[in-house]
Scaffold this motif. Structure first.
Motif, PDB file in Angstrom:
ATOM      1  N   LEU A 281       0.635  -1.092   0.172  1.00 12.93           N
ATOM      2  CA  LEU A 281       0.366  -0.082  -0.160  1.00 12.93           C
ATOM      3  C   LEU A 281       1.370   1.129  -0.058  1.00 12.93           C
ATOM      4  O   LEU A 281       0.464   1.884  -0.691  1.00 12.93           O
ATOM      5  N   MET A 282       1.925   1.681   0.826  1.00 13.16           N
ATOM      6  CA  MET A 282       2.616   2.669   0.223  1.00 13.16           C
ATOM      7  C   MET A 282       3.306   2.384  -0.749  1.00 13.16           C
ATOM      8  O   MET A 282       3.418   3.376  -1.257  1.00 13.16           O
TER       9      MET A 282
ATOM     10  N   GLN B 239      11.352   0.159   2.918  1.00 15.51           N
ATOM     11  CA  GLN B 239      10.525  -0.841   1.701  1.00 15.51           C
ATOM     12  C   GLN B 239      11.996  -2.512   2.320  1.00 15.51           C
ATOM     13  O   GLN B 239      11.486  -3.458   2.428  1.00 15.51           O
ATOM     14  N   LYS B 240      13.170  -2.162   2.563  1.00 21.89           N
ATOM     15  CA  LYS B 240      13.879  -3.236   2.805  1.00 21.89           C
ATOM     16  C   LYS B 240      13.659  -3.814   4.425  1.00 21.89           C
ATOM     17  O   LYS B 240      14.443  -4.407   5.250  1.00 21.89           O
ATOM     18  N   GLN B 241      13.932  -3.109   5.418  1.00 20.67           N
ATOM     19  CA  GLN B 241      12.982  -3.237   7.026  1.00 20.67           C
ATOM     20  C   GLN B 241      11.878  -4.803   6.966  1.00 20.67           C
ATOM     21  O   GLN B 241      11.885  -4.734   6.140  1.00 20.67           O
ATOM     22  N   SER B 242      13.350  -5.013   7.513  1.00 23.90           N
ATOM     23  CA  SER B 242      12.899  -6.906   8.385  1.00 23.90           C
ATOM     24  C   SER B 242      12.900  -7.085   9.501  1.00 23.90           C
ATOM     25  O   SER B 242      12.125  -6.119  10.661  1.00 23.90           O
ATOM     26  N   CYS B 243      12.424  -8.446   9.814  1.00 25.03           N
ATOM     27  CA  CYS B 243      11.648  -8.976  11.269  1.00 25.03           C
ATOM     28  C   CYS B 243      12.663  -8.428  11.925  1.00 25.03           C
ATOM     29  O   CYS B 243      13.772  -8.340  11.954  1.00 25.03           O
ATOM     30  N   CYS B 244      12.425  -7.654  13.273  1.00 20.65           N
ATOM     31  CA  CYS B 244      13.285  -7.444  14.232  1.00 20.65           C
ATOM     32  C   CYS B 244      14.248  -8.612  14.963  1.00 20.65           C
ATOM     33  O   CYS B 244      14.685  -8.014  15.772  1.00 20.65           O
TER      34      CYS B 244
END
Length: 709
Positions: free
Chosen positions: A445-446, A497-502
């Motif tokens: 969506l973003m 957009q490249k962020q992943s699980c913490c």
């Protein structure tokens, strides 16, 4: 942990009632006991001198030994349980004795002293009422301070009848009188007495004992030989530190201002021919004191408060939630005192709510130690692939979640929610419904979103939105509400957009290397773009970025500096939103007396992990414009705990039931939360129960309020 044992404890009506009643009464009594005392200052002082003592523990042992022997005691330093048991047996046999009377001593439970002595012809009599009940039952204590809390009066009457040969009725005054009469002969005929100690004083050689029954003084004065079995970590430098421990112990343990008896013993008591033997127990303590990662566990003063407030202990009790030592600190001490094989199952039982940390008398990071210890136990087959291969590969992980959207369709009911999963998984979702994975995640969506709202004049603070996996793929509308709210408050919002699980799922499962790799990936992604803040709507993600990343990357100076930089700019949504409570044209809601009512559930990781408590309430009252009707135990865990609700569904559901009862008692129709996981858990339970009560994230409530303006 065997599921049958868990179910047995959950279905034990008396145990559940006793633990629930105590859990409700304890905070009230504790608060009253600490009136006029700065708990944080007191426990900070205790933490400091205990930590300092651990750094010089061998020296403290030597000083105490010299002082105690100068006062007339004989000190035995025993490295192992076997050596301690053998030493005590030799002292007893040296007196030609075959009968030992005991006051309460958890260290004797630790080394299984009674079993050792009785195998060698020495009869042991526990004279603490709770310990005697447990001895008669052939069980171990279920609490460090209240060992028989799981026994009812009928149980005790049956045990006393069997032990005395007299028919006993379940009348408490009569049972107490019978205990007095029976134990009195033991005090008078006991040849050797054994006690523990709550504190040992290095500069004087004295030991301090606090009890609520007179048995402690009788055991240490009537027999001509007194043996004190003491863990070496109980040694403090002087009377000043000892009094701090004695001040906090009863208040934190049982909510008493002071116990009935406070005794200091220096040397043999009672004149010529009396002996005091002090058996100092090591059992790995000296080695643990030198361990930079886990030494703080030895700061424990054995008050048992961590069990008193634990939502899991409240459900299953100490015979499940512990080994010899129970509660949160028991989970930590077990691998060091009894071996990792005894700790593997119980370490997984902690849900991570951090309530134990909040009340610990010496500020031990109990929950953090439990999580770190999971790295040292055996992992389930396939876990390494799940975390090491799937979650570390962002594209593969996200592709799997997208595929799950299609796979879930056969199990969706009315409204799209999932009520029944196939085969064994159906049991894991019993009595609650689950939200479906969204057709289009928030990140899509973003990516499609063109433009953004104009920010308020003069305010161009830039925010990087770190959504977290659950919100991204299950609650994309919640994420959009967050963006809408932040932009209306004057922030410029971007989504990397490249962020992943913490990495929290991996860390909580003991896969520390995976968690460390994910910390590096996200640190680089979130520092790549210049911004004033990083904002989250998941408190677990907030805690991970703010606290866990610096800890995980502390060994490398370059990575540590980057992680600390990221931590300094990371905030939860409510923190940033509350800063704009005076923004013109935002919030305020209806006029006085017309404000709609909600109740608020404090997420464990937001309040106790990040120290955020007031800001969410300011957002709701000042920006959203609602009245908050506080529920009982508003900050008590809802039972979610991420994968915990899947691994231990029976426990999770019982914790949730308590939360739902407290919500219903407020009479509201909306529960406000600041955690997607709490929303999933509470909403699922309320929806399955047909309550008609909705659960909404604060960001959603604010976005709706803004739409109305």
């Amino acid at each position: 942990m065997a599921k049958e044992i868990i179910r047995q404890k959950i279905n034990d009506a008396f145990l559940r009632r006793a633990l629930k009643n105590f859990a409700a009464a304890y905070p009230v009594a504790r608060a009253k006991a600490f009136e006029g005392i700065d708990f944080e200052e007191l426990r900070g002082r205790i933490s400091a001198f205990k930590q300092e003592g651990l750094r010089s523990l061998p020296d403290l042992v030597a000083r105490f030994t010299a002082s105690a022997e100068k006062a007339g005691a004989t000190v035995h330093l025993c490295a192992t349980p076997e050596e301690a048991n053998r030493t005590i047996h030799e002292i007893i046999r040296g007196k030609g004795a075959d009968f030992l009377v005991k006051s309460k001593a958890m260290t004797s439970e630790e080394i299984e002293l009674n079993h050792y002595l009785e195998e060698r012809g020495v009869r042991c009599l526990e004279t603490d009422l709770g310990e005697w009940i447990i001895q008669l039952a052939g069980e171990r204590p279920s609490h460090m301070v209240m060992p028989a809390i799981h026994k009812n009066r009928e149980d005790v009457a049956e045990l006393f009848s069997r032990a005395t040969g007299r028919e006993c009725t379940p009348d408490i005054p009569q049972l107490v009188q019978l205990a007095r009469e029976t134990l009195r002969s033991g005090f008078l005929t006991g040849q050797v007495g054994l006690s523990g100690a709550n504190v040992a004083v290095a500069d004087s050689g004295a030991i301090g004992i606090v009890t609520n029954e007179g048995n402690g003084r009788l055991v240490t004065t009537l027999p001509r030989t007194h043996i004190a079995l003491i863990g070496v970590e109980k040694i403090v430098p002087s009377l000043t530190e000892a009094l701090d421990v004695i001040t906090i112990l009863p208040k934190n343990a049982t909510g008493q201002k002071i116990t009935s008896y406070v005794s200091f013993i220096k040397g043999p008591t009672g004149g010529d021919g009396r002996e005091l033997h002090i058996v100092l127990l090591d059992n790995g303590r000296l080695r643990l004191a030198a361990d930079p990662d886990f030494s703080e566990a030895l700061k424990c003063v054995k008050c048992g408060a961590c069990a008193n407030v634990c939502p899991i202990y409240e459900i299953v009790g100490g015979h499940v939630f512990g080994h010899i030592y129970v509660g949160g600190i028991g989970l930590v001490l077990t691998p060091f005192f009894h071996g990792f094989d005894k700790a593997e199952d119980i370490l997984k039982l902690c849900i991570g709510c951090r309530k134990c940390n909040e009340v610990c008398a010496s500020k031990i990071d109990i929950e953090g130690l439990i999580v770190d210890l999971r790295d040292k136990i055996r992992k389930p087959v396939g876990q390494k692939f799940l975390f090491g291969t799937l979650m570390k590969n962002r594209k593969l992980f996200h592709a799997t979640l997208r595929a799950a959207y299609l796979a879930q369709k056969p199990f969706q009911g009315e409204g799209g929610r999932i009520r029944h999963l196939p085969l064994i998984l159906n049991r894991e979702t019993a009595n609650r419904s689950l939200p479906p994975i969204a057709e289009k995640p928030f990140r899509d969506l973003m990516a499609e979103r063109s433009g953004s709202r104009k920010t308020a004049a003069g305010s161009r603070e830039k925010v990087l939105f770190y959504s977290g996996c659950l919100a991204d793929f299950v609650y994309p509308e919640m994420c959009m509400d967050t963006v809408t709210s932040l932009e209306a408050l004057g922030y410029e919002v971007a989504f990397p957009q490249k962020q992943s699980c913490c990495g929290i799922p991996a860390r909580y499962s003991g896969e520390m290397e995976v968690a460390r790799d994910l910390a590096k990936i996200n640190t680089d992604v979130l520092l790549e773009e210049d911004a004033d803040y990083v904002v989250t709507i998941c408190p677990t993600c907030t805690m991970s970025l703010r606290h866990d990343f610096p800890k995980l990357l502390s060994a490398d100076p370059v990575w540590r500096e980057k992680a600390e930089r990221l931590a300094a700019r990371t905030f939860n949504f409510s923190e940033l939103a509350a800063r704009k409570s005076e923004a013109p044209g935002v919030g305020r809601g209806a006029g006085k007396g017309e404000r709609p009512a909600v109740t608020y559930h404090d997420a464990c990781h937001l309040k106790r992990g990040c120290g955020v408590h007031e800001e969410p309430r300011r957002v709701l009252t000042e920006l959203v414009g609602v009245e908050i009707r506080e529920m009982t135990d508003c900050d008590k865990c809802c039972g979610f705990g991420g994968s915990y609700s899947i691994k231990y569904p029976e426990i999770s559901q019982e914790v949730l039931k308590n939360k739902m009862e407290n919500i219903a008692a407020t009479g509201v129709k909306t529960v406000a939360v600041d955690c997607p996981g709490c929303k999933l858990q509470i909403e699922g339970g309320l929806e399955a129960a047909g309550t008609g009560i909705t659960v909404e994230h604060s960001a959603t409530l604010l976005a709706r309020r803004l739409e109305e303006q």
